[in-house]
Design an enzyme around this catalytic site. Structure first.
Site, PDB file in Angstrom:
ATOM      1  N   SER A 175       1.017  -1.172  -0.090  1.00  0.00           N
ATOM      2  CA  SER A 175      -0.304  -0.095   0.014  1.00  0.00           C
ATOM      3  C   SER A 175       0.857   1.142  -0.028  1.00  0.00           C
ATOM      4  O   SER A 175       0.413   2.170  -0.599  1.00  0.00           O
ATOM      5  CB  SER A 175      -0.871  -0.068   1.184  1.00  0.00           C
ATOM      6  OG  SER A 175      -1.988  -1.062   1.160  1.00  0.00           O
ATOM      7  N   GLN A 225     -24.534 -20.153   0.501  1.00  0.00           N
ATOM      8  CA  GLN A 225     -25.623 -20.439   1.555  1.00  0.00           C
ATOM      9  C   GLN A 225     -26.651 -20.963   0.665  1.00  0.00           C
ATOM     10  O   GLN A 225     -27.211 -21.807   1.428  1.00  0.00           O
ATOM     11  CB  GLN A 225     -25.704 -19.102   2.216  1.00  0.00           C
ATOM     12  CG  GLN A 225     -26.591 -19.384   3.519  1.00  0.00           C
ATOM     13  CD  GLN A 225     -26.175 -20.090   4.668  1.00  0.00           C
ATOM     14  OE1 GLN A 225     -24.733 -20.063   4.628  1.00  0.00           O
ATOM     15  NE2 GLN A 225     -26.775 -20.667   5.376  1.00  0.00           N
ATOM     16  N   LEU A 265     -26.851 -22.710  -2.027  1.00  0.00           N
ATOM     17  CA  LEU A 265     -26.736 -24.010  -2.274  1.00  0.00           C
ATOM     18  C   LEU A 265     -26.561 -24.913  -1.052  1.00  0.00           C
ATOM     19  O   LEU A 265     -26.455 -26.316  -1.322  1.00  0.00           O
ATOM     20  CB  LEU A 265     -25.385 -24.032  -3.037  1.00  0.00           C
ATOM     21  CG  LEU A 265     -25.685 -24.040  -4.619  1.00  0.00           C
ATOM     22  CD1 LEU A 265     -26.154 -22.624  -5.076  1.00  0.00           C
ATOM     23  CD2 LEU A 265     -24.517 -24.424  -5.694  1.00  0.00           C
ATOM     24  N   GLU A 280      -4.701  -4.346  -6.328  1.00  0.00           N
ATOM     25  CA  GLU A 280      -4.729  -2.824  -6.912  1.00  0.00           C
ATOM     26  C   GLU A 280      -5.147  -1.873  -5.955  1.00  0.00           C
ATOM     27  O   GLU A 280      -6.036  -0.843  -6.254  1.00  0.00           O
ATOM     28  CB  GLU A 280      -5.627  -2.736  -8.294  1.00  0.00           C
ATOM     29  CG  GLU A 280      -4.924  -3.822  -9.296  1.00  0.00           C
ATOM     30  CD  GLU A 280      -5.348  -3.317 -10.570  1.00  0.00           C
ATOM     31  OE1 GLU A 280      -5.573  -2.149 -10.905  1.00  0.00           O
ATOM     32  OE2 GLU A 280      -4.899  -3.932 -11.568  1.00  0.00           O
TER      33      GLU A 280
END
Length: 387
Positions: A140, A343, A345, A370
């Protein structure tokens, strides 16, 4: 189990050419991308030949000028192509985004002579690029990078290590930020480094939670000699170039995130419409239907946000804040939607029989690459307060 083909999104496109381009992309995704995604991801195979196919179709050069071999398409169109690719396989969609990012420095800040010499090859479809900014100790805080490029006659001698490089070890060229001057942002310059340079090597790929078909590796520069005419922009302009590229690249990540979220939503809707419990499809139960409604709303809102930012870019307006907003919202939405898809499924969502678990693992990285989403909030806050 291979996911069903995604339902075509009803899009507003600016031209008939753009509509044909999206139709071509969907055909390629259906025939060349989706059928191999699950198997290649499980094996960790990099689909280099897929990028060759996309290059032949002109999909590796869309937002750049036609005079240099680009597609001449507005970002509004290019990003929707990325979304379609990422919905089929994030390793491919993100790979195209990274290639586009790696061409940005030369296309935007290079001289006419540099663009005429190198850009057609970079955009022609046979080459694949990488973007070298992050380092093991500077992620960063990119202005703290340590890789050095010292001038020796008519060549720079580059030493250092770059980290988290997509296509590391496979790229044909590396857009590289290196220190040519004092500490801080003012001492950074941008070099276009050939992938076959003597002294350039890649570490073994990182072992990742997701995106296993997309190689991510450290790149080592050990006395790599780069001709002085491969300096892009002026000495000390590299940090400005890097930030400019990231503004555009963040829109690419936003579009990829919505592609993954759309794929997860399509899978969840299909499953909920066919899975029977208590004598009827589970989609008819309010708890599930409300969840699907929230997922669909997040996808549509994210798409509207990244397209709004793209239209500002196409109009020549400032879009840094909007790009950060789009990256933040779309990737957070992708994480939420893919988690909810697992969740929906139920137990099947936690198995590799369905693509839901892969989508969830893929979505996580998009909140990090990015610029982490914490950095996006910092960028947005600084715009709001005028700092």
């Amino acid at each position: 189990m291979t996911p069903a083909a995604a339902k075509p999104v009803d899009r507003q496109l600016p031209s008939e050419e753009a509509r044909e381009l999206l139709a071509l992309t969907r055909d390629l995704v259906r025939n060349e991308v989706e059928p191999r995604a699950a198997e290649d991801e499980a094996a960790g195979r990099f689909p280099r030949e897929v990028f060759g196919t996309l290059g032949e179709a002109g999909l590796l050069s869309l937002p750049y000028e036609e005079q240099h071999g680009g597609g001449g398409q507005p970002y509004e169109v290019y990003l929707q192509v990325l979304e379609e690719l990422a919905a089929g396989w994030l390793a491919v969609g993100l790979g195209v985004s990274v290639h586009t990012l790696s061409c940005h420095a030369l296309a935007t800040f290079g001289t006419d002579a540099q663009r005429e010499r190198w850009l057609p090859g970079m955009l022609g479809g046979e080459q694949l690029g990488a973007y070298c900014l992050s380092e093991p100790q500077s992620g960063s805080d990119a202005a703290a990078l340590r890789t050095r490029a010292d001038l020796d006659g008519e060549q720079y001698v580059v030493n250092g290590t770059k980290a988290w490089i997509t296509h590391g070890g496979h790229a044909d060229f590396y857009s590289t930020m290196a220190r040519t001057g004092v500490d801080g942002a003012r001492g950074i310059s941008c070099l276009l480094v050939p992938g076959d340079s003597t002294g350039l090597s890649a570490a073994p790929p990182e072992h990742k939670m997701g995106m296993r078909s997309s190689p991510t590796a450290q790149i080592h520069f050990d006395g790599v000699r780069v001709d002085r005419d491969r300096l892009i922009g002026e000495e000390g302009q590299g940090f400005q170039i890097a930030l400019s590229a990231l503004d555009s690249g963040r829109l690419g990540i936003a579009a990829c995130a919505i592609g993954v979220a759309q794929a997860a939503l399509d899978l969840a809707v299909e499953y909920a419409g066919t899975r029977q419990q208590f004598g009827r499809p589970i989609a008819e139960f309010q708890g599930l239907s409300f969840m699907l409604a929230d997922m669909a709303t997040k996808v549509e809102a994210g798409r509207a946000l990244y397209l709004a930012a793209a239209r500002r870019r196409d109009a020549g307006m400032a879009f840094s804040k909007e790009a950060a907003m789009a990256k933040l919202f779309c990737t957070d939405a992708a994480m939420a939607v893919t988690t909810d898809a697992v969740q929906v499924l139920g137990g099947y969502g936690y198995t590799q029989d369905y693509a839901a678990e892969r989508y969830m693992r893929e979505a996580k990285v998009l909140q990090i690459v990015e610029g982490t989403n914490q950095i996006q909030r910092l960028v947005i806050g600084r715009h709001l307060t005028g700092r």
